[in-house]
Write a protein that holds these residues in place. Structure first.
Motif, PDB file in Angstrom:
ATOM      1  N   ASP A 142      31.115  17.312 -33.229  1.00 18.20           N
ATOM      2  CA  ASP A 142      32.209  18.055 -32.981  1.00 18.20           C
ATOM      3  C   ASP A 142      33.412  17.174 -33.232  1.00 18.20           C
ATOM      4  O   ASP A 142      33.245  15.924 -33.155  1.00 18.20           O
ATOM      5  CB  ASP A 142      32.385  18.438 -31.477  1.00 18.20           C
ATOM      6  CG  ASP A 142      31.241  19.322 -31.075  1.00 18.20           C
ATOM      7  OD1 ASP A 142      30.961  20.482 -31.903  1.00 18.20           O
ATOM      8  OD2 ASP A 142      30.847  19.547 -29.759  1.00 18.20           O
ATOM      9  N   PRO A 178      34.573  14.400 -30.288  1.00 19.95           N
ATOM     10  CA  PRO A 178      33.928  13.019 -30.445  1.00 19.95           C
ATOM     11  C   PRO A 178      34.063  12.350 -31.548  1.00 19.95           C
ATOM     12  O   PRO A 178      34.044  10.827 -31.792  1.00 19.95           O
ATOM     13  CB  PRO A 178      32.350  13.416 -29.941  1.00 19.95           C
ATOM     14  CG  PRO A 178      32.379  14.772 -30.028  1.00 19.95           C
ATOM     15  CD  PRO A 178      33.925  15.210 -29.993  1.00 19.95           C
ATOM     16  N   THR A 193      38.771   6.413 -19.222  1.00 21.53           N
ATOM     17  CA  THR A 193      38.451   7.724 -19.922  1.00 21.53           C
ATOM     18  C   THR A 193      37.871   7.502 -21.239  1.00 21.53           C
ATOM     19  O   THR A 193      37.042   8.108 -21.721  1.00 21.53           O
ATOM     20  CB  THR A 193      39.603   8.638 -19.840  1.00 21.53           C
ATOM     21  OG1 THR A 193      39.938   8.643 -18.389  1.00 21.53           O
ATOM     22  CG2 THR A 193      39.135  10.073 -20.174  1.00 21.53           C
ATOM     23  N   SER A 205      34.481   6.501 -21.312  1.00 19.05           N
ATOM     24  CA  SER A 205      33.272   7.346 -21.026  1.00 19.05           C
ATOM     25  C   SER A 205      33.268   8.135 -22.310  1.00 19.05           C
ATOM     26  O   SER A 205      32.101   8.672 -22.661  1.00 19.05           O
ATOM     27  CB  SER A 205      33.567   7.858 -19.817  1.00 19.05           C
ATOM     28  OG  SER A 205      34.859   8.749 -19.699  1.00 19.05           O
ATOM     29  N   ARG A 206      34.320   8.652 -22.717  1.00 16.03           N
ATOM     30  CA  ARG A 206      34.171   9.515 -23.948  1.00 16.03           C
ATOM     31  C   ARG A 206      33.758   8.850 -25.067  1.00 16.03           C
ATOM     32  O   ARG A 206      32.930   9.640 -25.858  1.00 16.03           O
ATOM     33  CB  ARG A 206      35.668  10.114 -24.572  1.00 16.03           C
ATOM     34  CG  ARG A 206      36.483  10.966 -23.496  1.00 16.03           C
ATOM     35  CD  ARG A 206      37.713  11.358 -24.045  1.00 16.03           C
ATOM     36  NE  ARG A 206      38.305  12.273 -23.084  1.00 16.03           N
ATOM     37  CZ  ARG A 206      39.617  12.478 -23.145  1.00 16.03           C
ATOM     38  NH1 ARG A 206      40.415  12.171 -24.274  1.00 16.03           N
ATOM     39  NH2 ARG A 206      40.340  13.037 -22.374  1.00 16.03           N
ATOM     40  N   HIS A 265      31.234   6.856 -24.766  1.00 20.46           N
ATOM     41  CA  HIS A 265      29.697   6.782 -24.575  1.00 20.46           C
ATOM     42  C   HIS A 265      29.240   8.013 -25.078  1.00 20.46           C
ATOM     43  O   HIS A 265      28.116   8.027 -25.513  1.00 20.46           O
ATOM     44  CB  HIS A 265      29.742   6.579 -23.063  1.00 20.46           C
ATOM     45  CG  HIS A 265      28.299   6.625 -22.466  1.00 20.46           C
ATOM     46  ND1 HIS A 265      27.324   5.502 -22.793  1.00 20.46           N
ATOM     47  CD2 HIS A 265      27.502   7.691 -21.892  1.00 20.46           C
ATOM     48  CE1 HIS A 265      26.120   5.834 -22.390  1.00 20.46           C
ATOM     49  NE2 HIS A 265      26.197   6.959 -21.829  1.00 20.46           N
ATOM     50  N   ALA A 266      29.878   9.007 -24.667  1.00 22.14           N
ATOM     51  CA  ALA A 266      29.412  10.494 -24.985  1.00 22.14           C
ATOM     52  C   ALA A 266      29.420  10.607 -26.486  1.00 22.14           C
ATOM     53  O   ALA A 266      28.515  11.136 -27.292  1.00 22.14           O
ATOM     54  CB  ALA A 266      30.427  11.430 -24.277  1.00 22.14           C
ATOM     55  N   ALA A 267      30.298  10.172 -27.068  1.00 23.20           N
ATOM     56  CA  ALA A 267      30.588  10.127 -28.553  1.00 23.20           C
ATOM     57  C   ALA A 267      29.357   9.395 -29.244  1.00 23.20           C
ATOM     58  O   ALA A 267      28.937   9.821 -30.239  1.00 23.20           O
ATOM     59  CB  ALA A 267      31.779   9.572 -29.173  1.00 23.20           C
ATOM     60  N   ARG A 268      29.145   8.266 -28.792  1.00 23.23           N
ATOM     61  CA  ARG A 268      27.876   7.608 -29.542  1.00 23.23           C
ATOM     62  C   ARG A 268      26.670   8.318 -29.343  1.00 23.23           C
ATOM     63  O   ARG A 268      25.731   8.495 -30.003  1.00 23.23           O
ATOM     64  CB  ARG A 268      27.581   6.377 -28.627  1.00 23.23           C
ATOM     65  CG  ARG A 268      28.774   5.149 -29.271  1.00 23.23           C
ATOM     66  CD  ARG A 268      28.595   3.929 -28.406  1.00 23.23           C
ATOM     67  NE  ARG A 268      29.304   2.824 -28.859  1.00 23.23           N
ATOM     68  CZ  ARG A 268      29.415   2.024 -28.180  1.00 23.23           C
ATOM     69  NH1 ARG A 268      28.930   1.322 -27.179  1.00 23.23           N
ATOM     70  NH2 ARG A 268      30.200   0.818 -29.024  1.00 23.23           N
ATOM     71  N   LYS A 269      26.367   9.188 -27.805  1.00 15.86           N
ATOM     72  CA  LYS A 269      25.066   9.737 -27.801  1.00 15.86           C
ATOM     73  C   LYS A 269      25.209  11.065 -28.797  1.00 15.86           C
ATOM     74  O   LYS A 269      24.076  11.299 -29.459  1.00 15.86           O
ATOM     75  CB  LYS A 269      25.191  10.459 -26.396  1.00 15.86           C
ATOM     76  CG  LYS A 269      24.872   9.500 -25.370  1.00 15.86           C
ATOM     77  CD  LYS A 269      24.590  10.190 -24.131  1.00 15.86           C
ATOM     78  CE  LYS A 269      23.577   9.292 -23.309  1.00 15.86           C
ATOM     79  NZ  LYS A 269      23.295  10.081 -22.048  1.00 15.86           N
ATOM     80  N   ALA A 270      26.567  11.546 -29.228  1.00 17.49           N
ATOM     81  CA  ALA A 270      26.457  12.595 -29.979  1.00 17.49           C
ATOM     82  C   ALA A 270      26.072  12.323 -31.277  1.00 17.49           C
ATOM     83  O   ALA A 270      25.526  12.806 -32.126  1.00 17.49           O
ATOM     84  CB  ALA A 270      27.900  13.315 -30.060  1.00 17.49           C
TER      85      ALA A 270
END
Lengths: 209, 252
Positions: A139, A142, A169, A172-173, A175-180
């Motif tokens: 997306d 991210p 923030t 945490s974003r 972290h989510a972007a790396r997972k994505a």
């Protein structure tokens, strides 16, 4: 469109900005941002223009509740999202990849080609194309954050300032972007291996005839 | 206490080697060259100059309408009021006799009827010389003839923009409908201010309809007329996409 005075808290604080001064001051930033959102070199100038047309239309609504760059970054993301949605863009992407791979893949390929052996350059180009496919599978939000931090090495503090959010923030974003990114990598690699398997099967069938 | 900056994947030993290899060791986004920068900023400046001109015309339109209304009112009053009514002169001087019928329009008769028409006709001529649509205009009736003004440029621009916007929004779901709308635009505004934008949309609509040869023809015509212009690069790119392909041989 009348000039807009930039309120406090912005690097442009107190300045009067208008539709002519904004492109002059922020064109470089918009250019980088569009790349981070996946706009190909061939389309950058058109999209840059589109961003500033939106700025021209919307400048009156800029109330200074965010920084000018934060506002522009949001516009870049929306313009890039519209560009991504257009079927025309997908068509163009395919065409430009086949006809002008160099331009579509980006600048690092040429850097690698200048400094490495042909094999190494080819390998680097392949990696670059794979990375592009993975980023394209993410997306936009991210993706932009991932590219800024991981590839363009923008510090988190600067990203927080740009996005207008606390640094926590951003963490945490990120972290989510790396997972994505990892999930997208798995999808792209799985697709590549199924294509290779299909190609091998076709080659075997062709050889048996 | 502030947290430490996270380690980037390319330098993080705990990241799988495959991922580290992917993110590489160089920066991704390239800065804009000075040449691109100058070109882009100039393009944007040219674009924003057009609406500014439209704004000026809008202002002129307001002035012209106000002047026309004044003149028409003056002419009407001159014809309908008695030529020598003492009450009108009195009312113009602030008479306290409002019950007299002739006091209804005294201020109009005060102004000489020769000066304003000169200004109005000059403005009306300027605005009336703007490109006008060839159809869709209701024929002027004799009653409205003296007060009618040809569609001014900003109205034309607004109509052109609205038609193109309709076409653009139909492009994804119904390219044939979009093309029909663009044909209407071409009929109404053959030399309209947004003709290049119309042609770009038409090329895309034709491409989506599989009419590559037509799209190429219009693209080449547009390229010929837009050399050195804002859309030259874009038209060239579009034409590249329309290069004949093997699958195109099925096209009639």
């Amino acid at each position: 469109m009348p000039p807009v005075r930039i309120p406090g808290g912005d690097p442009d604080e107190g300045r009067q900005v208008d539709v002519v001064s904004i492109p002059a001051d922020h064109a470089d930033f918009v250019y980088l941002s569009l790349q981070r959102f996946g706009v190909r070199p061939a389309d950058l100038e058109d999209l840059l223009q589109e961003v500033f047309i939106v700025v021209h239309r919307r400048l009156g609504t800029f109330d200074g509740s965010s920084k000018m760059r934060t506002w522009l970054f949001g516009i870049c993301m929306r313009v890039a999202a519209g560009h991504r949605r257009r079927a025309f863009h997908r068509y163009e992407q395919q065409a430009s990849r086949s006809s002008d791979e160099q331009d579509a893949i980006g600048p690092l390929q040429s850097a690698a080609a200048d400094t490495a052996s042909p094999e190494e350059a080819a390998m680097a180009a392949q990696q670059r194309a794979r990375l592009l496919a993975i980023l394209d599978a993410m997306d936009l939000e991210p993706r932009g954050l991932f590219v800024m931090f991981e590839l363009d090495e923008v510090p988190c503090e600067e990203i927080a300032e740009l996005l207008g959010v606390p640094i926590g923030t951003v963490y945490s974003r990120l972290h989510a972007a790396r997972k994505a990114f990892q999930a997208a990598t798995q999808r792209v690699l799985a697709r590549e291996s199924s294509r290779s398997a299909a190609a091998a099967t076709r080659a075997r069938r062709g050889g048996a005839r | 206490m502030r947290e430490r900056e996270p380690v980037r994947m390319r330098s993080d030993e705990s990241t799988p080697a495959e991922l580290r290899g992917l993110v590489g060791s160089s920066r991704w986004s390239r800065p804009m060259s000075a040449e691109t920068r100058a070109r882009s900023v100039a393009r944007v400046e040219r674009l924003v100059a057009v609406p500014a001109a439209a704004g000026l015309l809008l202002w002129l339109k307001g002035v012209a309408i106000a002047a026309s209304v004044g003149v028409v009112a003056g002419v009407v009053a001159a014809y309908t009021l008695p030529s020598h009514t003492p009450a009108s002169a009195n009312a113009g001087l602030g008479s306290t006799a409002p019950s007299q019928p002739a006091a209804r329009a005294p201020r109009v008769t005060e102004s000489p009827t020769t000066t304003p028409p000169t200004v109005t006709s000059a403005l009306a001529t300027t605005i009336g010389s703007a490109p006008a649509p060839r159809k869709r205009l209701s024929p002027p009736s004799s009653a409205t003839k003296p007060t009618s003004i040809e569609p001014p440029l900003e109205d034309s621009l607004a109509r052109e923009a609205a038609m193109l916007e309709e076409a653009r929004s139909a492009l994804d779901r119904a390219p044939a409908e979009a093309l029909a709308r663009l044909d209407e635009h071409a009929a109404d505004f053959p030399t309209g201010a947004l003709a290049p934008e119309r042609e770009l949309l038409a090329i895309e609509a034709l491409r989506r309809l599989g009419r590559f040869a037509d799209a190429r023809r219009r693209g080449e015509a547009l390229l010929a007329s837009s050399r050195g212009g804002l859309y030259e690069d874009r038209v060239r790119k579009t034409l590249l996409l329309l290069e004949p392909r093997p699958s195109e041989s099925a096209q009639p």
